[in-house]
Write a protein that holds these residues in place. Structure first.
Motif, mmCIF file in Angstrom:
data_model
loop_
_atom_site.group_PDB
_atom_site.id
_atom_site.type_symbol
_atom_site.label_atom_id
_atom_site.label_comp_id
_atom_site.label_asym_id
_atom_site.label_seq_id
_atom_site.Cartn_x
_atom_site.Cartn_y
_atom_site.Cartn_z
ATOM 1 N N THR A 113 0.835 -1.206 0.000
ATOM 2 C CA THR A 113 0.000 0.000 0.000
ATOM 3 C C THR A 113 0.868 1.254 0.000
ATOM 4 O OG1 THR A 113 -1.741 -1.178 1.196
ATOM 5 C CG2 THR A 113 -1.850 1.222 1.193
ATOM 6 N N ALA A 114 1.958 1.228 0.767
ATOM 7 C CA ALA A 114 2.848 2.387 0.817
ATOM 8 C C ALA A 114 3.475 2.656 -0.549
ATOM 9 C CB ALA A 114 3.943 2.152 1.861
ATOM 10 N N GLN A 115 3.891 1.606 -1.225
ATOM 11 C CA GLN A 115 4.487 1.772 -2.555
ATOM 12 C C GLN A 115 3.466 2.328 -3.536
ATOM 13 O OE1 GLN A 115 5.968 -1.877 -4.247
ATOM 14 N NE2 GLN A 115 7.229 -0.832 -5.768
ATOM 15 N N TRP A 116 2.238 1.838 -3.449
ATOM 16 C CA TRP A 116 1.174 2.339 -4.320
ATOM 17 C C TRP A 116 0.878 3.806 -4.023
ATOM 18 C CZ3 TRP A 116 -3.480 3.971 -2.140
ATOM 19 C CH2 TRP A 116 -4.465 4.371 -3.063
ATOM 20 N N ALA A 117 0.784 4.149 -2.732
ATOM 21 C CA ALA A 117 0.423 5.517 -2.349
ATOM 22 C C ALA A 117 1.489 6.527 -2.765
ATOM 23 C CB ALA A 117 0.188 5.587 -0.842
ATOM 24 N N ALA A 118 2.751 6.084 -2.829
ATOM 25 C CA ALA A 118 3.841 7.004 -3.175
ATOM 26 C C ALA A 118 3.942 7.276 -4.672
ATOM 27 C CB ALA A 118 5.173 6.431 -2.672
ATOM 28 N N THR A 119 3.178 6.546 -5.469
ATOM 29 C CA THR A 119 3.220 6.752 -6.922
ATOM 30 C C THR A 119 2.601 8.094 -7.284
ATOM 31 O OG1 THR A 119 3.009 4.365 -7.270
ATOM 32 C CG2 THR A 119 2.560 5.796 -9.153
ATOM 33 N N PRO A 120 3.302 8.970 -7.994
ATOM 34 C CA PRO A 120 2.737 10.271 -8.368
ATOM 35 C C PRO A 120 1.442 10.108 -9.175
ATOM 36 C CG PRO A 120 5.093 10.233 -8.771
ATOM 37 C CD PRO A 120 4.704 8.821 -8.439
ATOM 38 N N HIS A 141 8.092 0.876 5.494
ATOM 39 C CA HIS A 141 9.320 0.933 4.696
ATOM 40 C C HIS A 141 10.261 2.038 5.157
ATOM 41 C CE1 HIS A 141 6.749 4.005 3.070
ATOM 42 N NE2 HIS A 141 7.704 4.463 2.278
ATOM 43 N N ASN A 142 9.760 3.039 5.891
ATOM 44 C CA ASN A 142 10.634 4.141 6.276
ATOM 45 C C ASN A 142 10.487 4.606 7.724
ATOM 46 O OD1 ASN A 142 8.159 5.457 6.045
ATOM 47 N ND2 ASN A 142 8.729 6.618 4.215
ATOM 48 N N MET A 143 9.490 4.124 8.463
ATOM 49 C CA MET A 143 9.383 4.469 9.877
ATOM 50 C C MET A 143 10.376 3.636 10.689
ATOM 51 S SD MET A 143 7.191 6.903 10.734
ATOM 52 C CE MET A 143 8.095 7.755 9.445
ATOM 53 N N PRO A 144 10.971 4.221 11.721
ATOM 54 C CA PRO A 144 11.992 3.495 12.485
ATOM 55 C C PRO A 144 11.392 2.330 13.279
ATOM 56 C CG PRO A 144 11.446 5.553 13.578
ATOM 57 C CD PRO A 144 10.760 5.592 12.246
ATOM 58 N N ILE A 145 12.164 1.265 13.418
ATOM 59 C CA ILE A 145 11.788 0.150 14.293
ATOM 60 C C ILE A 145 12.458 0.424 15.636
ATOM 61 C CG2 ILE A 145 11.997 -2.332 14.688
ATOM 62 C CD1 ILE A 145 12.017 -2.723 11.673
ATOM 63 N N ILE A 146 11.667 0.810 16.618
ATOM 64 C CA ILE A 146 12.211 1.259 17.898
ATOM 65 C C ILE A 146 12.115 0.136 18.925
ATOM 66 C CG2 ILE A 146 12.007 2.970 19.745
ATOM 67 C CD1 ILE A 146 10.866 4.915 17.691
ATOM 68 N N LYS A 147 13.281 -0.392 19.285
ATOM 69 C CA LYS A 147 13.338 -1.462 20.290
ATOM 70 C C LYS A 147 14.264 -1.090 21.441
ATOM 71 C CE LYS A 147 14.215 -4.776 17.219
ATOM 72 N NZ LYS A 147 14.418 -6.155 16.668
ATOM 73 N N ASN A 148 14.498 0.204 21.581
ATOM 74 C CA ASN A 148 15.311 0.730 22.668
ATOM 75 C C ASN A 148 14.430 1.647 23.521
ATOM 76 O OD1 ASN A 148 17.051 3.143 23.739
ATOM 77 N ND2 ASN A 148 18.476 1.440 23.505
ATOM 78 N N VAL A 149 14.331 1.345 24.803
ATOM 79 C CA VAL A 149 13.413 2.075 25.681
ATOM 80 C C VAL A 149 13.777 3.552 25.757
ATOM 81 C CG1 VAL A 149 12.517 2.266 28.032
ATOM 82 C CG2 VAL A 149 12.881 0.005 27.018
ATOM 83 N N ALA A 150 15.058 3.855 25.862
ATOM 84 C CA ALA A 150 15.479 5.254 25.947
ATOM 85 C C ALA A 150 15.102 6.018 24.686
ATOM 86 C CB ALA A 150 16.991 5.327 26.182
ATOM 87 N N GLU A 151 15.244 5.374 23.540
ATOM 88 C CA GLU A 151 14.874 6.011 22.274
ATOM 89 C C GLU A 151 13.372 6.255 22.213
ATOM 90 O OE1 GLU A 151 15.220 5.224 17.434
ATOM 91 O OE2 GLU A 151 16.084 3.795 18.862
#
Length: 296
Positions: A113-120, A141-151
């Protein structure tokens, strides 16, 4: 209470308007931090039979570059109708708000869906486009995977959006545990909306139950509606599990054979009243069919 992922993916920007500044950094767009943000009416309907509503609409003020409009769309799947509605949103807002710059952000939970939505989206002739709309897309595809509590604690709003967009990630268990741990020492006025947004964002996925269990344990002092509902559900599930275990024990002691199907029926049941009935019947039944017999 609305509990759809669609609501969470755009409502989070209403709860935390400044979130877009951090999202834009992640997406590689140089947009200055906002000095203020105002939620605007999302109804884009004109005097026509077609009703059009953008999911969330914000007026973002910046110190250096002035104000702009941020239209946020939550997209759960590919929808060909958006090739007409999204350009309409942008051009309508451009006219209605005095030529303020308009930015369209689409939030997705899966790569396709993200790839489709990014199509101009191009309007006009192939040899001469009249208008080209290029949405800005945030997703797995571009949001961070956050597995650090401090982050996560450093930016709870971004961590929340990241958890929602990674709802189908194989590491979602670790992502949710990290966010839950980050909320332990957070004031409930901040933690309650986050707990509810994540629950909405996970929808009916298996990870939703894990999140409810984590919130029930890690944030047991919260008083929000969802947290109370989570604890009530947890207690009911605990009673059902206890009754199911007792029923299996009675059947085993009495030497009543169980098929895998019957055992699964018992362990999967969450109706405490029905489990109590089965437990009473198990005291005198000679077969498992008698335990389940509705004629009793």
């Amino acid at each position: 209470m609305v509990s759809s992922p669609h609501e969470a993916m755009h409502r989070i920007f209403q709860e935390y308007p400044g979130l877009f500044s951090r999202v834009s950094e992640v997406l590689g767009i140089d947009i200055p931090p906002p000095t203020s943000a105002t939620v605007l009416p999302n109804d884009l309907t004109e005097n026509s039979p077609i009703e059009r509503r953008v999911d969330t609409l914000l007026r973002i003020e910046t110190q250096a570059d002035g104000p702009f409009l941020l239209a946020v769309e939550a997209q759960g799947k590919k929808d060909p109708r958006k090739t007409t509605s999204w350009p309409y949103y942008v051009t309508y807002l451009h006219n209605r708000y005095g030529a303020l710059p308009v930015l369209l952000l689409v939030v997705c939970q899966d790569h396709a869906t993200a790839q489709w939505a990014a199509t101009p989206i191009t309007i006009g002739l192939p040899q001469w486009p009249t208008l080209t709309l290029t949405p800005l897309v945030a997703g797995p595809h571009n949001m961070p995977i956050i597995k650090n509590v401090a982050e996560a604690r450093k930016d709870l709003a971004l961590a929340t959006l990241a958890a929602i967009t990674h709802a189908d990630n194989p590491d979602v268990d670790a992502i949710l545990k990290t966010l839950s741990a980050a909320l332990r020492d957070t004031p409930e006025t901040l933690a309650d909306p986050i707990a509810e947004l994540v629950a909405q964002g996970l929808g009916n996925r298996q990870a939703a139950q894990q999140w409810r269990n984590l919130v029930a344990v890690d944030t047991s002092f919260y008083k929000s509606f969802m947290s109370e509902e989570i604890r009530d559900e947890g207690r009911a599930q605990g009673r059902a599990q206890g009754q199911a275990d007792s029923l299996l024990l009675v059947l085993d002691v009495r030497g009543i054979a169980l098929t895998e199907e019957a055992r699964e029926k018992i362990t999967a049941c969450t109706d405490t009243h029905l489990l109590h009935q089965w437990l009473e019947r198990a005291a005198t039944a000679t077969t498992v069919e008698e335990v389940f017999d509705n004629a009793h």
